[in-house]
Every structure is written in C-alpha cells, then in structure tokens.
Design a protein around this motif. Structure first.
Motif: not given
Length: 427
Positions: A399-427
């Motif tokens: 159950g915990a694996a499923l819960f965290l997996g769903i949160l991570t998948a939603l985070w991944w989708r958000q990053v792809e839609r809005r652009g990286p929220i991490f430090a951008r590649d300077a190159s």
C-alpha cells in the motif's frame, strides 16, 4: 558508441529479425554475453543455496544466516557509486573480467574450505563480504555494458531477455543445488560455481566491444559524485524512474523475505509447499521478461512502469487482505511478473536517457536503489511482520509503495507540463 555498430556480416540478419522476441540474440556480442551469463548465473544460485545451508549447519542460527546476507548486500549499498565511477574511467569489459575472476577465486576458496572439513563461520562471513565488495564494482559495469552489445533499438529486448535468464536460473539453480548437495555434498556446489565463471570469462574475451569510456575523468571522486547527482537531478527522464525504483525496492520488491514466514507461520505449510510457491513466483518473473521481450518491438512505454508497479504492489495488498495458499500461488505469480515488468522498464528508460559519459555512475545509482537497499527494506518489512504479522506487512508495504508511486507519477507529470522545477542545465 563502442560496440553498438553491428558487424557488416550480421547487419542484414539483425535488420530482418529486429521485430523478433529474441532480437538481441542476433547481435553476436550480446549472444556471447547472454550464453555465458546463463551458465554463470545458474552457478551463482548453486552457491547461494549451498552457502545458506553451510551457515545453518555451522551455526544453526537464523540471525547469523541473516548476517551473511547483510554483509553481502551492504557493500553494494555503500560502494556501488564508487564502482560506477570506476566503470566510467576504465573499459567496462576489462573491469567485468577482473571482478568475475575475483568471484571465481572466492568460490574456489569456499569449495576448498568446505572440502577440508575445517571451515569456520568467520571464514564464510569474510568470503561473503569480499563477494559484496566485488559486486559493488561488478554490477554497475555489467549494467552499463549491455548497451555496448546491441543497437539502442534492441536494448529493451536485451534487458528483458537478461531478466528472463536470471529468473530462469533462479528456478533451476536451487533445484540443481538440492540434487548436487544430496549426491556430492556442499563443496561440489562451490566448485561448480567456480567452473561456471570460466565459461563466462571465455565468452567475455571473445566479445569485440570493450565498453570503453568516451572521456577521461580526472576530477576527484567527490566532484564526480556531485556531478552525477546534479545530472540526475536536472534530468527528469532519469530522476523519476530512479525515484520509483527506490520506493518500490524499499517497500515492495523485498517481498521475498516475507514469503517463507507467510507459508510456514501464517499458513502452516511445509517446505514442499514453499518450494512450489517459489517456483511459481519465479515463473511469473520469467513470464514478465518474455512478455517485455515480445513487446520491446514497440519500444519502452512509461505506462509499463505503472502496470508493473500496480501488479507487484497490488498483488501483495490483496494477499495480505485475503491470505491463503492458493491465493498465494496466483498472486505471487503476478508479483513476480510485475517486478520484472517494472524493473526492466525502469532500466531501459534510464539507459536510453543517460549520456554515455555518465552511464557507469548513473547505473550504479540504479544498482544501489534496486539491490543495495535490500538490507534496509528487509529490516522495515521484517519489523512490521514481527509486530503486526506477515499479512499486515504485505498490506503496509504494498500500500505504501502504491501511494508513493502515485505521488511520484503525478510529480513527474507536473514537471513535464510546467517545465523542470530543478536547477536547469547550464549547458
């Protein structure tokens, strides 16, 4: 890319067979590697069974048996990243030959110790620790070497066939070990494992690809570790599969440690029933590898990560809520299938996304999350099982694996839609 170009004599055959479920085997180098691994991994399972039985004969202690497992896995957790740096600094083929030779010598030493009749526990523990150190260097090199043996379009097929090979050996190896121990004793398993390494070493020397690095790395170890962590952090196509792998490895992929207690303590079944369940679980893992091998002609799909994770973790949740022997047979088959589907897809996505200069170090992170977290994950689910029972451990872990997996998948989708929220590649 070193080794990725198929020799002219084989190009036509590979192109003609590229949609085959066994497309990767049409590459000469991969075929040599795969057949050598088939023999060597079977030998490794012979040794693993014999090692466990030897420790129990010497100590009659489940705790000391677990300690042997810990010292085998702990170096993978602590030192695999350094093994990845080494794999990015030297030709991977040479590194694999060196580590496999070391493992062969350890197997031969264990055989001699057992045959002498004077083997002691501390000697076995020391050999286990040495195997762990060798694996910390070997696993990142092997994981990052496979892409040198095939075209990129056949990488998923290659990884799926390798997973099927490993799980087939997991079924055949213990069965053979039981027969060999009964007829010739424990030492024979160690000597046969040592002999199996010679087959792989011969095949490795015949492989043309060297897995040579493209750049010379002269920075300090600390700088190289920071650079690969920064690279992963700014590359969502690598970061999120690794995050999902870490979550499932900690909470769901370690379900194997619960199976013997579930069969014996929860269901009150015997060792024969346990062996049958393990075989069925292994068949599920083999099936997952073969299904992915067939599906690889379409290329890797991210949603296969979700299918694999849901099958793996969901089967455990259902088994915990609805315990029973026949349920265990069917649901652990599905868990094995889901584990291979998820891990092979994650491996493929990461390998296709990573730049060659970072390949060894990134694959060392894959090894750490997939294999190195085993001691921590086993402790977590073992503690839950001890306090609330094995079915509860299945439910909580899955159950915990499923819960965290769903949160991570939603985070991944958000990053792809809005652009990286991490430090951008300077190159």
């Amino acid at each position: 890319m070193d080794g990725a170009v198929t020799p002219p004599s084989e190009t036509t055959g590979v192109a003609r067979q590229r949609f085959s479920a066994f497309a990767a085997l049409y590459h000469r180098d991969y075929r040599l590697y795969w057949t050598g691994q088939l023999v060597s991994v079977t030998g490794t399972w012979l040794q693993q069974v014999a090692l466990s039985w030897l420790v129990l004969e010497l100590t009659r202690s489940a705790f000391l048996l677990g300690l042997v497992g810990t010292v085998q896995f702990l170096p993978v957790l602590l030192f695999s990243l350094y093994g990845g740096i080494l794999a990015d600094r030297v030709p991977k083929k040479s590194l694999i030959i060196a580590t496999q030779t070391g493992m062969m010598l350890v197997a031969f030493l264990l055989g001699l110790l057992v045959a002498s009749g004077r083997v002691r526990y501390w000697e076995v523990l020391s050999c286990a620790a040495l195997l762990g150190l060798l694996n910390a260097a070997d696993m990142p090199a092997r994981q990052s070497f496979i892409i040198s043996l095939v075209d990129r379009r056949d990488l998923m097929n290659a990884l799926s066939l390798h997973a099927a090979l490993f799980n087939s050996a997991r079924i055949a190896g213990p069965a053979l070990a039981g027969l060999i121990i009964g007829r010739w004793g424990l030492a024979a398993c160690f000597f046969l494992n040592a002999a199996s390494f010679t087959v792989l070493l011969v095949q490795l020397f015949r492989i043309r690809a060297s897995g040579a690095v493209l750049t010379s790395l002269n920075a300090s170890l600390g700088v190289e570790i920071r650079s690969v962590l920064a690279y992963v952090r700014r590359t969502p196509g690598i970061l999120f599969p690794l995050l999902l792998l870490a979550e499932l490895s900690l909470l769901a992929i370690n379900f194997n440690v619960l199976v013997p207690a579930f069969i014996r303590l929860t269901l009150g079944k015997n060792v024969g029933d346990y062996g049958f369940v393990l075989a069925v679980q292994g068949l599920g893992a083999v099936a997952g590898g073969l299904i992915l091998a067939v599906a690889s002609r379409c290329g890797p799909r991210r949603w296969w990560l979700g299918v694999g994770a849901l099958t793996l973790a969901g089967a455990q949740v259902v088994l915990g809520c609805w315990p029973g022997y026949y349920q265990a047979v069917g649901l652990l088959f599905l868990a094995g299938l889901g584990m291979t589907t998820f891990a092979s897809t994650a491996n493929t996505l990461v390998q296709l996304a990573v730049a060659d200069e970072f390949r060894g170090r990134v694959m060392s992170l894959y090894v750490i999350f997939f294999i190195g977290t085993t001691p921590v994950g086993n402790f977590l689910v073992g503690t839950i099982a001890h306090r609330w029972g094995v079915p509860a451990a299945f439910v909580v872990g899955g159950g915990a694996a499923l819960f965290l997996g769903i949160l991570t998948a939603l985070w991944w989708r958000q990053v792809e839609r809005r652009g990286p929220i991490f430090a951008r590649d300077a190159s």
